[in-house]
Design an enzyme around this catalytic site. Structure first.
Site, PDB file in Angstrom:
ATOM      1  N   LYS A  22       9.687  -4.529  11.296  1.00 16.96           N
ATOM      2  CA  LYS A  22       8.865  -4.006  12.402  1.00 16.96           C
ATOM      3  C   LYS A  22       7.385  -4.234  12.131  1.00 16.96           C
ATOM      4  CE  LYS A  22       7.673   0.502  12.657  1.00 16.96           C
ATOM      5  NZ  LYS A  22       6.242   0.735  12.875  1.00 16.96           N
ATOM      6  N   ASN A  23       6.929  -3.865  10.933  1.00 13.36           N
ATOM      7  CA  ASN A  23       5.488  -3.903  10.665  1.00 13.36           C
ATOM      8  C   ASN A  23       4.935  -5.320  10.515  1.00 13.36           C
ATOM      9  OD1 ASN A  23       5.448  -1.177  10.856  1.00 13.36           O
ATOM     10  ND2 ASN A  23       5.084  -0.764   8.687  1.00 13.36           N
ATOM     11  N   ARG A  93       0.487   3.201  18.091  1.00 14.20           N
ATOM     12  CA  ARG A  93      -0.864   3.036  17.533  1.00 14.20           C
ATOM     13  C   ARG A  93      -1.200   1.587  17.223  1.00 14.20           C
ATOM     14  NH1 ARG A  93      -3.513   6.968  15.441  1.00 14.20           N
ATOM     15  NH2 ARG A  93      -4.475   5.431  14.117  1.00 14.20           N
ATOM     16  N   CYS A 117      -2.108  11.171  14.644  1.00 17.83           N
ATOM     17  CA  CYS A 117      -0.669  11.190  14.841  1.00 17.83           C
ATOM     18  C   CYS A 117      -0.065  12.202  13.890  1.00 17.83           C
ATOM     19  CB  CYS A 117      -0.060   9.796  14.706  1.00 17.83           C
ATOM     20  SG  CYS A 117       0.344   9.290  13.068  1.00 17.83           S
ATOM     21  N   ARG A 122      -5.753   9.192  10.903  1.00 16.13           N
ATOM     22  CA  ARG A 122      -5.649   7.742  11.086  1.00 16.13           C
ATOM     23  C   ARG A 122      -6.769   7.133  11.950  1.00 16.13           C
ATOM     24  NH1 ARG A 122       0.679   6.295  11.718  1.00 16.13           N
ATOM     25  NH2 ARG A 122      -0.028   4.337  10.837  1.00 16.13           N
ATOM     26  N   ASP A 307       5.792   4.599   3.213  1.00 11.63           N
ATOM     27  CA  ASP A 307       6.888   4.593   4.189  1.00 11.63           C
ATOM     28  C   ASP A 307       8.251   4.846   3.552  1.00 11.63           C
ATOM     29  OD1 ASP A 307       5.077   4.167   6.182  1.00 11.63           O
ATOM     30  OD2 ASP A 307       5.601   2.085   6.568  1.00 11.63           O
ATOM     31  N   ILE A 329      -1.628   8.450   0.574  1.00 10.92           N
ATOM     32  CA  ILE A 329      -2.136   7.614   1.682  1.00 10.92           C
ATOM     33  C   ILE A 329      -2.438   8.443   2.932  1.00 10.92           C
ATOM     34  CG2 ILE A 329      -1.709   5.565   3.118  1.00 10.92           C
ATOM     35  CD1 ILE A 329      -1.679   4.814   0.174  1.00 10.92           C
ATOM     36  N   ARG A 400      12.004   3.828  17.135  1.00  8.74           N
ATOM     37  CA  ARG A 400      10.790   3.007  17.017  1.00  8.74           C
ATOM     38  C   ARG A 400      10.927   1.996  15.882  1.00  8.74           C
ATOM     39  NH1 ARG A 400       6.392   6.099  15.168  1.00  8.74           N
ATOM     40  NH2 ARG A 400       5.684   3.991  14.812  1.00  8.74           N
TER      41      ARG A 400
END
Ligand code: UD1
Length: 421
Positions: A22-23, A93, A117, A122, A307, A329, A400
């Site tokens: 996804k990223n 985002r 979020c 962020r 993540d 993070i 998502r």
């Protein structure tokens, strides 16, 4: 709203096909805005965020459509609108990543400012200050970022105060069509940055150093379309590996990229998992044993990925021994912990750390997903929980980022089903 119903207690076993990342897919799809001719991307996962990106591209006037088998074709030669609306940006985002390509190609862009979020504030200050250094004039009006530049952006030396994946990507995409050379220092080194750079280079860009803290981009006058295959999803892979470790199972992840998962594999081995890797597969075998808890601190790549933090907190809770997971993070990324408490997990929050004593006996319960990776940790807990079934509500977060997760887990032997409402 769909829910997941899970009855725990079955070890995962078998092969699972890993989807495209996804990223990596999101910035790559949006990078097509830079090309004068159509792009074709493969291994694009079927996810809500990907659909939002395609809707955003279509809103800008591009022709973006899904072909069969994870392929997407985008013709951005007809883009006639440089405004990314609040309606789309608020649902994803990463939409802010159109700022760099639009500004570089059309000299202007108006993009809704993403709000905070669930996991943190962020901000996007690094994206904006980098573009200002490249000659853009930027203001924020009515909740929108308005950026413009007379002529082309100018290559420059950018030092980033903090390591940011999104800012590195946005600035790389802005710099590929700038005049002269841009150097990004303290750049993020995530594998998705390398994938984006490879894709930009396939379009005719001149990006070097991606994957190191210093990325250099020699601007070119124009870019053409390309055929590009998206990298396998390392977070999806890691999530299946943790689920297998938690259920004391034995699985093989196919079409994976083991070289992107060093930090995760290292922790799993320290927890007692036997992990073997090949060029595009990873096999994990617990030999029926309980995992041993490990200390973890999240860090930018090549450190341990934030993540994967939530999934490892769930695993540490049921493992043997005490351990601490520290999140460095994002400031508010422990929303899964109160939900895991509802299933009987003994986890204590101390500042930015989650401390576990191990051997939690999880029991099924109704729980609520709060963000994407938090949802994954609830699934992992539910797969090991006994007595009652677990229902996970608000799984739109999960949709998502995880393609066909209930189908993939079912094939590995899990008792999981989606309840459509
Ligand atoms: C990306 C990933 C996300 C992952 C995160 C960190 C995508 C679509 N999302 O998010 O899954 O969790 O990297 O690996 O790729 N920051 C600033 N100013 C900025 C930009 C960032 O202060 O201008 C801060 C953030 O608030 C955060 C940290 O920097 O604390 C890292 O954020 P960043 O790497 O930018 O994350 P994203 O690109 O949003």
């Amino acid at each position: 709203m769909d829910k997941l119903l899970i009855r725990g207690g079955r070890p995962l076993s078998g092969d699972v096909e890993i989807s495209g990342a996804k990223n990596a897919a999101l910035p790559i799809l949006l990078a097509s805005l830079l090309a004068d001719t159509p792009c074709r991307f493969s291994n694009v996962p079927e996810l809500r965020d990907v659909n939002t990106s395609l809707a955003l591209l279509n809103q800008l006037g591009a022709k973006a459509k899904r072909l069969s088998d994870g392929c997407v074709e985008i013709d951005a030669s007809c883009v006639n609108n440089q405004v990314a609306s609040y309606e789309l940006v608020k649902t994803m985002r990463a939409s802010v990543l159109v700022l760099g390509p639009l500004l570089a190609k059309f000299g202007e862009a108006t993009v809704s400012l993403p709000g905070g979020c669930a996991i943190g504030a962020r901000p996007v200050n690094l994206h904006l200050s980098g573009m200002e250094q490249m000659g853009a004039e930027i203001s924020v009006e009515g909740g929108y970022i308005k950026a413009q530049v007379k002529g082309r952006l100018k290559g420059c030396h950018i030092f980033m105060d903090m390591v940011s994946v999104g800012a590195t990507e946005n600035l790389m995409m802005a710099a590929v069509l700038a005049e002269g050379v841009t150097v990004i220092e303290n750049a993020a080194r995530e594998p998705e940055i390398v994938d984006l750079a490879n894709c930009l280079n396939a379009m005719g860009a001149k990006v070097t150093g991606a994957g190191t803290p210093k990325v250099s981009i020699k601007g070119v006058a124009s870019l053409k379309g390309c055929d590009y295959q998206v990298l396998p999803d390392r977070i999806e892979t890691g999530t299946f590996l943790v689920a297998a470790a938690a259920t004391r199972g034995h699985i093989r992840c196919l079409h994976a990229a083991p070289e992107t998962l060093d930090a995760v594999i290292d922790k799993l081995r320290k927890m007692g998992a036997e992990v073997a890797t090949g060029p595009d597969w990873i096999e994990l075998n617990m030999h029926g044993k309980q995992a041993k808890a490990v200390n973890i601190s999240t860090d930018p790549h090549p450190g341990f990925p934030t993540d994967m933090q939530a999934q490892f907190v769930a695993l540490n809770a049921i493992a043997s021994g005490a351990a601490t997971v520290t999140e460095t993070i994002f400031e508010n990324r422990f929303m899964h912990v109160p939900e895991l408490h509802r299933m009987g997990a003994e986890i204590e929050l101390r500042g930015n750390s989650a401390v576990t004593n191990g051997d939690s006996k999880l029991k099924g319960a109704p729980v609520m997903a709060t963000d994407l990776r938090a949802s994954a940790s609830l699934i992992i807990a539910a797969l090991v929980a006994s007595e009652c079934e677990t229902t996970i509500d608000r799984i739109y977060h999960l949709d998502r980022g995880y393609e066909k997760i209930e189908e993939k887990l079912s094939r590995l032997g899990a008792d999981i089903k989606r309840i459509k409402e």
